[in-house]
Scaffold this active site. Structure first.
Site, PDB file in Angstrom:
ATOM      1  N   ARG A 112      15.464 -35.219 -25.814  1.00  0.00           N
ATOM      2  CA  ARG A 112      15.404 -34.158 -26.804  1.00  0.00           C
ATOM      3  C   ARG A 112      16.065 -34.753 -28.037  1.00  0.00           C
ATOM      4  O   ARG A 112      15.569 -35.749 -28.555  1.00  0.00           O
ATOM      5  CB  ARG A 112      16.113 -32.902 -26.248  1.00  0.00           C
ATOM      6  CG  ARG A 112      15.732 -31.613 -26.915  1.00  0.00           C
ATOM      7  CD  ARG A 112      16.351 -30.389 -26.241  1.00  0.00           C
ATOM      8  NE  ARG A 112      17.827 -30.383 -26.274  1.00  0.00           N
ATOM      9  CZ  ARG A 112      18.570 -29.367 -25.849  1.00  0.00           C
ATOM     10  NH1 ARG A 112      18.015 -28.287 -25.338  1.00  0.00           N
ATOM     11  NH2 ARG A 112      19.891 -29.426 -25.919  1.00  0.00           N
ATOM     12  N   LYS A 147      27.760 -20.911 -29.563  1.00  0.00           N
ATOM     13  CA  LYS A 147      26.511 -20.816 -30.333  1.00  0.00           C
ATOM     14  C   LYS A 147      25.800 -19.502 -30.015  1.00  0.00           C
ATOM     15  O   LYS A 147      26.107 -18.855 -29.012  1.00  0.00           O
ATOM     16  CB  LYS A 147      25.606 -22.005 -29.982  1.00  0.00           C
ATOM     17  CG  LYS A 147      25.166 -22.063 -28.526  1.00  0.00           C
ATOM     18  CD  LYS A 147      24.439 -23.372 -28.211  1.00  0.00           C
ATOM     19  CE  LYS A 147      24.044 -23.442 -26.742  1.00  0.00           C
ATOM     20  NZ  LYS A 147      23.504 -24.770 -26.384  1.00  0.00           N
ATOM     21  N   TYR A 178       3.834   4.390 -21.650  1.00  0.00           N
ATOM     22  CA  TYR A 178       2.618   3.682 -22.072  1.00  0.00           C
ATOM     23  C   TYR A 178       1.742   3.261 -20.898  1.00  0.00           C
ATOM     24  O   TYR A 178       2.222   2.644 -19.942  1.00  0.00           O
ATOM     25  CB  TYR A 178       2.969   2.432 -22.869  1.00  0.00           C
ATOM     26  CG  TYR A 178       3.505   2.724 -24.252  1.00  0.00           C
ATOM     27  CD1 TYR A 178       2.737   3.414 -25.177  1.00  0.00           C
ATOM     28  CD2 TYR A 178       4.772   2.303 -24.612  1.00  0.00           C
ATOM     29  CE1 TYR A 178       3.222   3.677 -26.449  1.00  0.00           C
ATOM     30  CE2 TYR A 178       5.276   2.554 -25.885  1.00  0.00           C
ATOM     31  CZ  TYR A 178       4.492   3.248 -26.793  1.00  0.00           C
ATOM     32  OH  TYR A 178       4.973   3.500 -28.049  1.00  0.00           O
ATOM     33  N   MET A 205       9.832  -0.470 -26.505  1.00  0.00           N
ATOM     34  CA  MET A 205      10.724  -1.112 -27.474  1.00  0.00           C
ATOM     35  C   MET A 205      12.112  -0.475 -27.472  1.00  0.00           C
ATOM     36  O   MET A 205      13.122  -1.161 -27.552  1.00  0.00           O
ATOM     37  CB  MET A 205      10.113  -1.043 -28.883  1.00  0.00           C
ATOM     38  CG  MET A 205      10.849  -1.902 -29.896  1.00  0.00           C
ATOM     39  SD  MET A 205      10.172  -1.797 -31.557  1.00  0.00           S
ATOM     40  CE  MET A 205       8.582  -2.555 -31.379  1.00  0.00           C
TER      41      MET A 205
END
Ligand SMILES: *Cc1c(COP(=O)(O)O)cnc(C)c1O
Length: 398
Positions: A143, A45, A272, A320
């Site tokens: 769950r 997955k 930053y 980023m």
């Protein structure tokens, strides 16, 4: 692949290396740990935890996996489009609006809630096509899944339905990665008494499964005949409390190349917010990797990369797309650095990254960005690639 320089392109900038030999060695170790009575469901997955579901599925099947596990129907469809014909189980709650496609593609579904059960039965009857179903039982995870006292009735219904192939029953551990296995054994006992009840009415399906990676490492199998291995295939321990079997080694490494080298003086801050201020002159390198590539922002001023075997601390904030490190005098633009992962001495491991980021290795791996090309190796030679961003994959013809 048509473009001759693709390998060079992918090797420059941020990229991930996946060692298919190691992956396959891990799968063999898992199968050995499980023993001869247990088959393997390879959990692929979330793009095989970021490694590439098609490539990992092929390796797992080559190593004798009986089944593949995905979380979403769409993930199963991706495998079918790539020519994978093996049994595929959607282990999570299915999107009921996609069950038509699941049936058409021959995927098996987990039913662990009324809505999923009704949609599965309804769609199979409407399409007049047999649907393979695994009954998901909630033995304590709380769950997805039916409680054991509901499960017997549902099993009867599945058994009697001509449009349903009642192929499996399973449950999932909440705490198998903890040092104290009391809850895990309690779940196992609950599951076994349900199996006893089903046996009395001869309702038991073909596949019975319980253990995830932590359950496999702790050898909690009970009467199951299939294990569901995810994180351990990728060579990473599920938690600090789990000792993985011998021979399990990490399979992936994220690397990048230095984009700029420069020096700053004492008192100057970087990136930053100037979250790092040098207290003496130092040489810095800009690495084109950031949180959009899956590098946790928590590693700001905490993590390190590796340059020629030496640790280079991350300075200031991970942004980023770029991250700064302090480098030795001999580092030059274009040099490789190891961002994190396997097989590089002192590099941050996935476990290190997870610990410094207050998360688990599973999350770190699945966050690896879609713009990071994956390069697959065999015997140390790049053989194929996958670029999630464009959904393209191919072979290197060297
Ligand atoms: C993801 C998942 C697994 C695999 O878990 P790992 O800890 O990665 O081995 C097994 N079973 C279910 C139901 C899952 O959702």
């Amino acid at each position: 692949m048509g473009e001759p320089n693709l390998l060079n392109r992918f090797r420059s900038g941020t990229h991930a290396l996946v060692d298919l030999d190691r992956l396959e060695a891990n799968i063999h170790s898992i199968r050995e740990t499980a023993g001869p009575g247990l088959d393997l469901l390879a959990v692929v997955k979330a793009s095989a935890y970021g490694h590439g579901s098609v490539e990992v599925a092929r390796s797992a099947l080559q190593c004798g996996a009986a089944m593949l596990g995905v979380a979403r129907i769409e993930e199963g469809l991706e495998l079918r489009r790539s020519g994978v014909t093996a049994p595929i189980l959607v282990i999570g709650p299915p999107n009921v609006a996609e069950i038509d496609q699941a049936i058409a593609a021959g995927l098996e579904l987990s039913v662990g809630a009324r809505s999923a059960l009704d949609a599965a039965l309804g769609t199979a009857h409407r399409l007049k096509t047999v649907l393979g179903v695994h009954l998901k039982v909630d033995t304590g995870m709380h769950r997805y899944g039916f409680f054991p006292d509901e499960a017997v009735n549902i099993a009867r219904g599945l058994r009697e339905d001509p449009m349903i192939d009642f192929a499996g029953i399973f449950s999932h551990f909440s705490s198998a990665d903890e040092a104290d296995l009391t809850e895990t054994h309690r779940q196992q006992r609950g599951f076994e008494s349900l199996l006893d009840e089903l046996d009395r009415e001869r309702l038991g399906p073909r596949w019975v499964h319980l253990a995830n990676s932590a359950g496999i490492a702790n050898r909690v199998f009970g009467r199951s005949n299939l294990v569901r291995a995810g994180i351990m295939m990728y060579g990473v321990p599920p938690s600090d409390d789990v000792v993985v079997p011998a021979g399990i080694e990490p399979v992936s490494q994220v690397r990048s190349t230095i984009a700029r080298v420069f020096s700053i003086q004492a008192g100057q801050g970087v990136s930053y917010g100037h979250a790092y201020v040098a207290d003496r002159g130092e040489r810095l390198a800009v690495i084109p990797v950031g949180y959009a590539d899956g590098l946790e922002r928590h590693l700001s001023n905490r993590g390190w990369f590796l340059h020629q075997g030496r640790r280079c601390p991350i300075r200031g904030r991970v942004s980023m797309d770029q991250t700064l490190i302090t480098v030795p005098d001999d580092a030059v633009e274009g040099d490789y650095v190891v961002v994190f992962g396997a097989g590089a001495g002192d590099a941050m491991t996935l476990v290190d990254v997870a610990r410094l980021s207050d998360t688990i290795p599973h999350e770190v791996m699945t966050r690896l960005g879609s713009r990071v090309p994956r390069i697959y190796h065999r015997s140390g030679i790049p053989v194929s690639w996958w670029l999630p961003m464009t959904a393209e994959r191919g072979a290197f013809t060297n």
